[in-house]
Enzyme design. Structure first.
Site, PDB file in Angstrom:
ATOM      1  N   ARG A  13      50.660 -11.426  12.127  1.00 15.65           N
ATOM      2  CA  ARG A  13      51.225 -12.406  12.291  1.00 15.65           C
ATOM      3  C   ARG A  13      50.160 -13.498  12.729  1.00 15.65           C
ATOM      4  O   ARG A  13      50.057 -14.044  12.223  1.00 15.65           O
ATOM      5  CB  ARG A  13      52.494 -12.166  13.826  1.00 15.65           C
ATOM      6  CG  ARG A  13      53.145 -12.961  14.104  1.00 15.65           C
ATOM      7  CD  ARG A  13      52.894 -14.738  13.780  1.00 15.65           C
ATOM      8  NE  ARG A  13      52.751 -14.796  15.311  1.00 15.65           N
ATOM      9  CZ  ARG A  13      51.723 -15.984  16.478  1.00 15.65           C
ATOM     10  NH1 ARG A  13      52.269 -16.784  15.296  1.00 15.65           N
ATOM     11  NH2 ARG A  13      51.557 -15.838  17.389  1.00 15.65           N
ATOM     12  N   ASP A  14      50.226 -13.190  14.053  1.00 17.07           N
ATOM     13  CA  ASP A  14      48.714 -14.112  14.590  1.00 17.07           C
ATOM     14  C   ASP A  14      47.846 -14.610  13.931  1.00 17.07           C
ATOM     15  O   ASP A  14      47.403 -16.061  13.833  1.00 17.07           O
ATOM     16  CB  ASP A  14      48.870 -14.309  16.014  1.00 17.07           C
ATOM     17  CG  ASP A  14      47.602 -15.512  16.593  1.00 17.07           C
ATOM     18  OD1 ASP A  14      47.046 -16.645  15.735  1.00 17.07           O
ATOM     19  OD2 ASP A  14      47.233 -15.384  18.224  1.00 17.07           O
ATOM     20  N   HIS A 205      45.399 -12.599  26.151  1.00 13.54           N
ATOM     21  CA  HIS A 205      45.946 -13.121  24.951  1.00 13.54           C
ATOM     22  C   HIS A 205      44.853 -13.980  24.758  1.00 13.54           C
ATOM     23  O   HIS A 205      44.387 -15.310  24.834  1.00 13.54           O
ATOM     24  CB  HIS A 205      46.414 -14.035  23.711  1.00 13.54           C
ATOM     25  CG  HIS A 205      46.093 -14.295  22.586  1.00 13.54           C
ATOM     26  ND1 HIS A 205      47.053 -13.107  21.906  1.00 13.54           N
ATOM     27  CD2 HIS A 205      46.118 -15.077  21.778  1.00 13.54           C
ATOM     28  CE1 HIS A 205      47.382 -14.002  20.968  1.00 13.54           C
ATOM     29  NE2 HIS A 205      46.235 -14.835  20.761  1.00 13.54           N
ATOM     30  N   HIS A 207      41.147 -15.140  22.441  1.00 13.32           N
ATOM     31  CA  HIS A 207      40.130 -16.205  21.323  1.00 13.32           C
ATOM     32  C   HIS A 207      38.792 -16.400  21.727  1.00 13.32           C
ATOM     33  O   HIS A 207      38.154 -16.550  22.490  1.00 13.32           O
ATOM     34  CB  HIS A 207      40.876 -17.525  20.959  1.00 13.32           C
ATOM     35  CG  HIS A 207      42.179 -17.570  19.776  1.00 13.32           C
ATOM     36  ND1 HIS A 207      42.625 -18.266  19.094  1.00 13.32           N
ATOM     37  CD2 HIS A 207      43.033 -16.585  20.535  1.00 13.32           C
ATOM     38  CE1 HIS A 207      43.894 -18.205  18.628  1.00 13.32           C
ATOM     39  NE2 HIS A 207      44.236 -16.925  19.508  1.00 13.32           N
ATOM     40  N   CYS A 238      44.906 -20.777  15.267  1.00 13.18           N
ATOM     41  CA  CYS A 238      46.694 -21.155  15.592  1.00 13.18           C
ATOM     42  C   CYS A 238      45.584 -22.288  14.955  1.00 13.18           C
ATOM     43  O   CYS A 238      45.657 -23.008  14.469  1.00 13.18           O
ATOM     44  CB  CYS A 238      46.580 -21.556  16.605  1.00 13.18           C
ATOM     45  SG  CYS A 238      48.215 -22.584  16.691  1.00 13.18           S
ATOM     46  N   ASN A 247      40.760 -15.149  17.088  1.00 18.10           N
ATOM     47  CA  ASN A 247      41.976 -13.639  17.639  1.00 18.10           C
ATOM     48  C   ASN A 247      40.539 -12.601  18.569  1.00 18.10           C
ATOM     49  O   ASN A 247      39.487 -12.406  17.296  1.00 18.10           O
ATOM     50  CB  ASN A 247      42.110 -13.453  17.491  1.00 18.10           C
ATOM     51  CG  ASN A 247      44.543 -13.898  17.390  1.00 18.10           C
ATOM     52  OD1 ASN A 247      44.514 -14.889  18.562  1.00 18.10           O
ATOM     53  ND2 ASN A 247      44.695 -13.848  16.507  1.00 18.10           N
TER      54      ASN A 247
HETATM   55 ZN    ZN Z   1      45.603 -16.036  19.257  1.00 16.79          ZN
END
Ligand code: ZN
Length: 302
Positions: A13-14, A205, A207, A238, A247
């Site tokens: 997803r991300d 989370h 990055h 993003c 990420n």
């Molecule tokens: Zn992310």
């Protein structure tokens, strides 16, 4: 020592959401199947957002319908509003994750609302998720910094976390959406939010935009956090945050965890092979350091 840690795989997803190359449903399912075979047990698989805004996620319902089922494997769908929440419930996906945003400017640009409106929305959705038997997590985006506002006031993040706990969410993630945090920020933030969590699990989370993500994970580990989002190959970023690529890579975290004596239940060679395979359909090299290096210790074949 063999403590257990969890890597929540967010690549499908991300990761994919920020890629210029759109993968078809078959390829997404193959990616997820490979991740499950490698031992990944929680995967963010889809986003229930407008296909006009995020064409990479237009097939969310089709992906969820075809997710490979295996014991202990759970899938997360991202929702950003009431409409997405209804779609996610109807899809049957077992976990929902909503985003709250610490930065007012980012929240307005990304979600067309204010942080207060998002918290109110979440307070309404959390009991409905519970009634439907779904796990409902919330990510606080831009918790460590905003591309428009700069520094985030840590007390603002703490207050948001406290409000989310009051709403009864099942898990709270803090996201360094633009990859600006350093380990001392992470340590301070965890110390600040810990007293208001009241037993709600904390997920982080990171990055790797400024090459600090693995160091930040080490700081979070030392502060007791055991759940981390990561993306196979280091896929993604993003699309709504200028310059926010990367990420932290799942294999980079897995290597770190294994060498430090933490067990994530994932096969490193299989994860690296998945990252290499994924470069084919994407037509691009992925940035993960561990997938660029040779396996260590080397695997001996007869
Ligand atoms: Zn992310």
């Amino acid at each position: 020592m063999n403590q257990s840690v969890e890597i929540v795989e967010v690549g499908p997803r991300d990761g994919l959401q920020s890629q210029p190359t759109l993968l078809d449903t078959d390829t997404k399912i193959e990616l997820i199947t490979r991740l499950v075979a490698a031992g990944v047990r929680r995967i963010e698989a889809a986003s229930f957002v407008s296909p006009k805004r995020v064409p990479q996620m237009a097939d969310a319902d089709a992906v969820v319908a075809r997710l490979p089922r295996a014991p202990g494997v759970r899938y997360i769908g991202l929702v950003l509003n009431a409409q997405g929440f209804e779609r996610a419930l109807a899809s049957g996906i077992e976990q929902l994750n909503c985003a709250a945003v610490a930065s007012t400017t980012f929240c307005g640009r990304n979600q067309g609302s204010t942080p207060e409106q998002m918290l109110a929305l979440i307070a309404g959705l959390a009991p409905r998720a519970k009634a439907a038997g779904r796990f409902f997590g919330v990510t606080v985006a831009t918790a460590f910094g905003c591309p428009f506002e700069g520094e985030m006031e840590p007390m603002k993040v703490r207050d948001m976390v406290a409000a989310l706990v009051d709403s009864g969410v099942d898990e709270i993630a803090l996201a360094d959406t633009i990859g600006v945090a350093v380990p001392s920020d992470v340590t301070r933030m965890i110390e600040l939010v810990q007293p208001v969590l009241g037993g709600t699990p904390l997920r982080l989370h990171f990055h790797n935009t400024r090459n600090t993500a693995v160091a930040n994970v080490c700081a979070a580990l030392a502060a007791g956090v055991r759940i981390f989002d990561a993306s196979v190959g280091g896929l993604g970023g993003c699309p709504f945050a200028p310059g926010a690529t990367g990420n932290v890579a799942s294999e980079d975290l897995l290597y770190l965890f294994q060498r430090m004596g933490y067990d994530a239940g994932i096969d490193l060679a299989a994860l690296v092979a998945t990252a290499h395979w994924l470069e084919g359909p994407l037509g691009a090299k992925l940035p993960a350091a561990v997938s660029r290096a040779s396996l260590f210790p080397p695997i001996r074949t007869a």
